[in-house]
Design an enzyme around this catalytic site. Structure first.
Site, short mmCIF file in Angstrom:
data_model
loop_
_atom_site.label_atom_id
_atom_site.label_comp_id
_atom_site.label_asym_id
_atom_site.label_seq_id
_atom_site.Cartn_x
_atom_site.Cartn_y
_atom_site.Cartn_z
N GLU A 92 0.71 -1.15 -0.56
CA GLU A 92 -0.67 0.13 0.28
C GLU A 92 1.14 1.18 0.41
O GLU A 92 1.69 1.25 0.82
CB GLU A 92 -0.69 0.34 1.53
CG GLU A 92 -2.05 1.36 1.33
CD GLU A 92 -2.29 1.40 2.50
OE1 GLU A 92 -3.01 0.76 2.76
OE2 GLU A 92 -2.44 2.28 3.69
N TYR A 139 -6.65 7.04 -0.82
CA TYR A 139 -7.56 7.51 -0.78
C TYR A 139 -8.42 8.92 0.16
O TYR A 139 -8.84 8.30 1.68
CB TYR A 139 -9.06 7.25 -1.84
CG TYR A 139 -10.34 8.22 -2.04
CD1 TYR A 139 -9.89 8.04 -3.75
CD2 TYR A 139 -10.93 9.10 -1.90
CE1 TYR A 139 -10.26 9.35 -4.30
CE2 TYR A 139 -11.88 9.10 -2.31
CZ TYR A 139 -11.86 9.67 -3.70
OH TYR A 139 -12.40 10.44 -4.52
N HIS A 175 -8.32 3.25 -3.75
CA HIS A 175 -8.80 2.89 -2.85
C HIS A 175 -9.95 4.46 -3.17
O HIS A 175 -9.56 5.15 -4.02
CB HIS A 175 -8.33 3.58 -1.73
CG HIS A 175 -7.12 2.36 -1.14
ND1 HIS A 175 -6.85 2.90 0.22
CD2 HIS A 175 -6.59 1.54 -2.02
CE1 HIS A 175 -5.85 1.38 0.69
NE2 HIS A 175 -6.24 0.92 -0.44
N GLY A 181 -14.54 5.51 4.33
CA GLY A 181 -14.18 5.87 4.91
C GLY A 181 -14.40 6.63 5.76
O GLY A 181 -15.63 6.36 7.07
N ALA A 221 -20.20 0.78 2.57
CA ALA A 221 -18.79 0.28 2.34
C ALA A 221 -19.67 -0.36 1.32
O ALA A 221 -19.76 -0.70 -0.21
CB ALA A 221 -17.55 -0.14 2.55
N TYR A 229 -11.56 -6.14 9.89
CA TYR A 229 -10.85 -5.82 10.92
C TYR A 229 -10.76 -6.75 11.94
O TYR A 229 -11.56 -7.73 12.20
CB TYR A 229 -11.56 -4.51 11.10
CG TYR A 229 -12.01 -3.35 10.74
CD1 TYR A 229 -11.19 -2.16 10.56
CD2 TYR A 229 -12.63 -3.60 9.40
CE1 TYR A 229 -11.17 -0.95 9.50
CE2 TYR A 229 -13.20 -2.19 8.34
CZ TYR A 229 -11.98 -1.15 8.81
OH TYR A 229 -12.35 -0.33 8.01
N HIS A 242 -14.22 -3.93 14.08
CA HIS A 242 -13.86 -1.96 13.32
C HIS A 242 -14.69 -1.21 14.28
O HIS A 242 -15.70 -1.66 15.51
CB HIS A 242 -15.65 -1.95 12.13
CG HIS A 242 -15.35 -0.20 11.72
ND1 HIS A 242 -15.91 0.95 12.41
CD2 HIS A 242 -14.05 0.14 10.74
CE1 HIS A 242 -15.63 1.78 11.28
NE2 HIS A 242 -14.58 1.06 11.14
N LYS A 263 -21.14 -6.90 2.63
CA LYS A 263 -20.36 -6.48 2.12
C LYS A 263 -19.57 -7.50 0.84
O LYS A 263 -19.24 -6.88 -0.37
CB LYS A 263 -19.43 -5.64 2.83
CG LYS A 263 -18.37 -4.59 1.76
CD LYS A 263 -17.19 -3.87 2.55
CE LYS A 263 -16.36 -4.36 4.09
NZ LYS A 263 -16.18 -3.18 3.91
N GLN A 286 5.58 6.19 14.54
CA GLN A 286 4.04 5.80 14.01
C GLN A 286 3.21 4.63 14.71
O GLN A 286 2.55 4.57 14.92
CB GLN A 286 5.20 4.87 13.26
CG GLN A 286 4.52 4.09 11.83
CD GLN A 286 5.28 3.46 11.40
OE1 GLN A 286 6.79 3.27 11.75
NE2 GLN A 286 4.99 2.30 9.74
#
Ligand code: FAD
Length: 285
Positions: free
Chosen positions: A17, A49, A77, A108, A123, A143, A147, A163, A210
């Site tokens: 990614e 995105y 994305h 998002g 989504a 997830y 999530h 989904k 990070q």
């Protein structure tokens, strides 16, 4: 190319990614990174995105560069929380014009002080819309630690099934540091009838900022082994980088030997880290 054709039994794919540069930096600032990452030969590279939709053109330009100039497959994305159907249609047309076949369809995150649009609530609704538009293969996010907005792990899996039923052909997971959480999640998916390939999201943590940022954003839990490493090397940047790479490699080796469909490396646009990991696991895939 349909990315879901790449997943084969007894074989694990490695994908990367990348994210577009900040608005203040020119798009060209990321081209050197892309060139180095493409040279490592990943199965595909996905491009993030901005949920605000502001960087949509950058996502498109980078995905197009990866596919059309460097010859590596790509997934763009696309988020929908701040877009209506008309805006999404415009993006889809541009993706089509640029020869992009694969989209990671996302809701998002809601942006503070911005009223979300209402055409797409989840989504899965974006996924169905893209499938109806036609001409794209669609992936979804998942997830392993549930999530953060979900009522509980069961309802999150039920929603994930919606989904997949809407057309998500493979899934990419949120990052995690404890492989057992991913294995438990895979079992829950199977029980719910989710049998599409699931790529494991791996984030090599190579600096102190990070880790703090990632954990506050995505809520990944930190196993004792991981925290011990971070605490010991937090003030020694080179040692922390090497330990973070070693930890990610250790996770990957275990995941590959457990038959995971794919490893999705959150490269953080760092070719050095991506190269070290690719070299370490390349022969195991
Ligand atoms: P959804 O699948 O819509 O799920 C969101 C929540 O709604 C979940 O709690 C779910 O359980 C619930 N839900 C879903 N369907 C229903 C339903 N029918 N009824 C009731 N509840 C429901 N963000 C970006 O801004 N840009 C990116 O490029 C980006 N890339 C990502 C890549 C990956 C691999 C991952 C894991 C995340 C990424 N994100 C990105 C973050 C993502 O946008 C957020 O995690 C967001 O909060 C949820 O997006 P989603 O697509 O998973 O949403």
């Amino acid at each position: 190319m349909n990315i879901s054709d790449l997943y084969k039994k007894d074989k694990t794919i490695l994908s990367f990614e990348v994210f577009p540069p900040k608005k203040t930096s020119p798009i060209e600032s990321v081209y050197g990174v892309l060139e180095e990452l493409c040279a490592l030969g990943p199965a595909y590279i996905s491009v993030t995105y901005g949920a605000g939709g502001t960087a949509a053109d950058n996502t498109l330009a980078i995905a197009s560069k990866i596919k059309n100039d460097y010859g590596i497959e790509t997934t763009a994305h696309l988020t929908c929380v701040n877009s209506d159907k008309e805006q999404v249609t415009e993006v889809l047309k541009k993706l089509r014009e640029n020869n992009i076949d694969n989209i990671l369809a996302l809701r998002g995150d809601r942006v503070p002080d911005v009223e979300p649009k209402t055409d797409f609530r989840y989504a899965s609704e974006l996924t169905a819309f893209i499938k109806q538009f036609g001409g794209f293969h669609v992936a979804g996010a998942c997830y392993p630690e549930t999530h953060p907005e979900a009522e509980d792990d069961i309802s999150d899996i039920i929603n994930l099934k919606k989904k997949v039923d809407a057309g998500a052909e493979f899934l990419i997971s949120q990052l995690f540091f404890d492989n057992n959480l991913f294995y438990d999640f895979r079992k829950r998916c199977l029980l719910a009838g989710i049998d599409v390939p699931i790529e494991a999201g791996i984030m090599p943590v190579v600096n102190k900022n990070q880790i703090q940022r990632m954990v506050s954003l995505c809520g990944a839990s930190l196993p004792a082994k991981f925290s011990k490493i971070m605490n010991r090397y937090e003030d020694n940047p080179e040692a922390l980088r090497d330990a973070g790479i070693a930890y990610a490699v250790d996770q990957c080796v275990d995941l590959i030997s457990s038959g995971v469909s794919g490893i999705h490396l959150y490269t953080m646009n760092n070719p050095y880290v991506a190269r070290k990991i690719t070299e370490a696991i390349g022969k195991l895939l």
